[in-house]
Scaffold this active site. Sequence first.
Site, PDB file in Angstrom:
ATOM      1  N   LYS A   1       1.195   4.399  -2.803  1.00 16.57           N
ATOM      2  CA  LYS A   1       0.727   5.421  -2.428  1.00 16.57           C
ATOM      3  C   LYS A   1       1.953   6.562  -2.884  1.00 16.57           C
ATOM      4  O   LYS A   1       1.757   7.557  -3.420  1.00 16.57           O
ATOM      5  CB  LYS A   1       0.234   5.757  -1.200  1.00 16.57           C
TER       6      LYS A   1
ATOM      7  N   TYR B   1       0.773  -1.466   0.032  1.00 15.27           N
ATOM      8  CA  TYR B   1      -0.084  -0.105  -0.005  1.00 15.27           C
ATOM      9  C   TYR B   1       0.949   1.197   0.118  1.00 15.27           C
ATOM     10  O   TYR B   1       0.701   2.215  -0.912  1.00 15.27           O
ATOM     11  CB  TYR B   1      -0.878   0.049   1.461  1.00 15.27           C
TER      12      TYR B   1
HETATM   13  P1  NDP Z   1     -13.592   1.957   0.316  1.00 15.81           P
HETATM   14  O1  NDP Z   1     -13.390   0.468   0.535  1.00 15.81           O
HETATM   15  O2  NDP Z   1     -14.974   2.448   1.221  1.00 15.81           O
HETATM   16  O3  NDP Z   1     -13.966   2.162  -1.185  1.00 15.81           O
HETATM   17  C1  NDP Z   1     -13.159   1.497  -2.117  1.00 15.81           C
HETATM   18  C2  NDP Z   1     -13.866   1.668  -3.376  1.00 15.81           C
HETATM   19  O4  NDP Z   1     -12.834   1.428  -4.443  1.00 15.81           O
HETATM   20  C3  NDP Z   1     -15.080   0.985  -3.702  1.00 15.81           C
HETATM   21  O5  NDP Z   1     -15.925   1.896  -4.532  1.00 15.81           O
HETATM   22  C4  NDP Z   1     -14.671  -0.166  -4.475  1.00 15.81           C
HETATM   23  O6  NDP Z   1     -15.524  -0.728  -5.242  1.00 15.81           O
HETATM   24  C5  NDP Z   1     -13.621   0.628  -5.497  1.00 15.81           C
HETATM   25  N1  NDP Z   1     -12.436  -0.542  -6.079  1.00 15.81           N
HETATM   26  C6  NDP Z   1     -12.010  -1.449  -5.543  1.00 15.81           C
HETATM   27  N2  NDP Z   1     -11.048  -1.941  -6.187  1.00 15.81           N
HETATM   28  C7  NDP Z   1     -11.361  -1.555  -7.500  1.00 15.81           C
HETATM   29  C8  NDP Z   1     -11.194  -1.823  -8.883  1.00 15.81           C
HETATM   30  N3  NDP Z   1     -10.031  -2.919  -9.138  1.00 15.81           N
HETATM   31  N4  NDP Z   1     -11.674  -0.912  -9.835  1.00 15.81           N
HETATM   32  C9  NDP Z   1     -12.388   0.038  -9.578  1.00 15.81           C
HETATM   33  N5  NDP Z   1     -12.758   0.013  -8.290  1.00 15.81           N
HETATM   34  C10 NDP Z   1     -12.509  -0.486  -7.400  1.00 15.81           C
HETATM   35  O7  NDP Z   1     -12.364   2.664   0.813  1.00 15.81           O
HETATM   36  P2  NDP Z   1     -12.109   4.194   0.824  1.00 15.81           P
HETATM   37  O8  NDP Z   1     -13.327   5.164   0.557  1.00 15.81           O
HETATM   38  O9  NDP Z   1     -11.565   4.471   2.394  1.00 15.81           O
HETATM   39  O10 NDP Z   1     -10.944   4.617   0.023  1.00 15.81           O
HETATM   40  C11 NDP Z   1     -10.984   5.294  -1.232  1.00 15.81           C
HETATM   41  C12 NDP Z   1      -9.571   5.990  -1.420  1.00 15.81           C
HETATM   42  O11 NDP Z   1      -9.225   6.604  -0.265  1.00 15.81           O
HETATM   43  C13 NDP Z   1      -8.428   4.755  -1.690  1.00 15.81           C
HETATM   44  O12 NDP Z   1      -7.539   4.898  -2.682  1.00 15.81           O
HETATM   45  C14 NDP Z   1      -7.601   4.770  -0.143  1.00 15.81           C
HETATM   46  O13 NDP Z   1      -6.564   4.243  -0.589  1.00 15.81           O
HETATM   47  C15 NDP Z   1      -7.796   6.244  -0.026  1.00 15.81           C
HETATM   48  N6  NDP Z   1      -7.556   6.378   1.502  1.00 15.81           N
HETATM   49  C16 NDP Z   1      -8.607   6.208   2.388  1.00 15.81           C
HETATM   50  C17 NDP Z   1      -8.337   6.472   3.875  1.00 15.81           C
HETATM   51  C18 NDP Z   1      -9.250   5.977   4.759  1.00 15.81           C
HETATM   52  O14 NDP Z   1      -8.819   6.284   6.120  1.00 15.81           O
HETATM   53  N7  NDP Z   1     -10.314   5.619   4.567  1.00 15.81           N
HETATM   54  C19 NDP Z   1      -7.051   7.356   4.132  1.00 15.81           C
HETATM   55  C20 NDP Z   1      -6.116   7.443   3.000  1.00 15.81           C
HETATM   56  C21 NDP Z   1      -6.697   7.046   1.793  1.00 15.81           C
HETATM   57  P3  NDP Z   1     -16.682  -1.825  -4.967  1.00 15.81           P
HETATM   58  O15 NDP Z   1     -16.928  -1.810  -3.427  1.00 15.81           O
HETATM   59  O16 NDP Z   1     -17.963  -1.607  -5.982  1.00 15.81           O
HETATM   60  O17 NDP Z   1     -15.752  -3.125  -5.204  1.00 15.81           O
END
Ligand code: NDP
Length: 268
Positions: free
Chosen positions: A172, A168
């Site tokens: 990033k 990860y």
């Molecule tokens: P969630 O797990 O809530 O959401 C992840 C999303 O990514 C879902 O909509 C999922 O779709 C989608 N996804 C996963 N794999 C794929 C793929 N191969 N192609 C297209 N879509 C995909 O996570 P977050 O909202 O927390 O994370 C969103 C971003 O923010 C990420 O990049 C994460 O690294 C970053 N982030 C989050 C933090 C946090 O504290 N939450 C902190 C720092 C960064 P589906 O569910 O339909 O499979």
Amino acid sequence: MKKEQKRLQDKVAVVTGASSGIGRGIALAMGREGAGVVINYHGHQESAEEVKQLIEAAGGQAVTLRADVGQEADAQLLIDTAIGHFGRLDILINNAGIQRDAAFLEMTLEQWQKVIDTNLTGPFLCARAAAREFVKQGVQPERSKAAGNIIFISSVHDVIPWAGHANYTAAKGGVQMLMKTLAQELAKYKIRVNGISPGAIKTHINQQDWELEEGRKKMLSQIPYGRIGNPEDIANVAVWLATDEADYVTGATIYVDGGMTLYPSFGE
Ligand code: NDP
């Protein structure tokens, strides 16, 4: 009375991973601000349809699309869907991301590769497809000062090392330099490229941490501002970055983290 212009009126945004968490929050905010939104999902169609319904109920426009951002043809389809459905593209939010955590000594090539494919190759593929479109469209001054906007949702772990998450953090860290290099390379086309690096935001990705008292306490000890963030905290910044108010901002990373990157353990 003159109708107030929304901040992203008639813009078109592709939001990857918009069926959950931060992407969902950004899609809803952009829809509310007048943008047509392509809601990308991977596994959870129903959740994506719910986001679409919420945008439409608020008077906005949206379309859902299943796509794996790590697949070249799928990334292209995301951009083509924006053009096919809304006639253009203004904003790409590279948000989709996953974790496959493991101690480094145990980490499998599969765990490594899956995270690199989704969190680094995906943003590359989507950014390239979007940038090609922005160059084709060019600047239309009556719409925006920029030809297009690319926003990477990175993480505080593009600067804070994180044991047990080598895949990860490597992805990033890569996103951070990808963002800066694209900002440098694409500025001549008037394409702005920026990053938002969230701290701890309450979503599915870290549910096992904030759900339990102990995990929540540990998280809070790392956040000087004293609260866990919400998707709206990120969405507000993403909307601003996509408007002409941020026209002189490119190559920047905004840490939206309640101070997590201030190394709070040195605060005493
Ligand atoms: P969630 O797990 O809530 O959401 C992840 C999303 O990514 C879902 O909509 C999922 O779709 C989608 N996804 C996963 N794999 C794929 C793929 N191969 N192609 C297209 N879509 C995909 O996570 P977050 O909202 O927390 O994370 C969103 C971003 O923010 C990420 O990049 C994460 O690294 C970053 N982030 C989050 C933090 C946090 O504290 N939450 C902190 C720092 C960064 P589906 O569910 O339909 O499979």
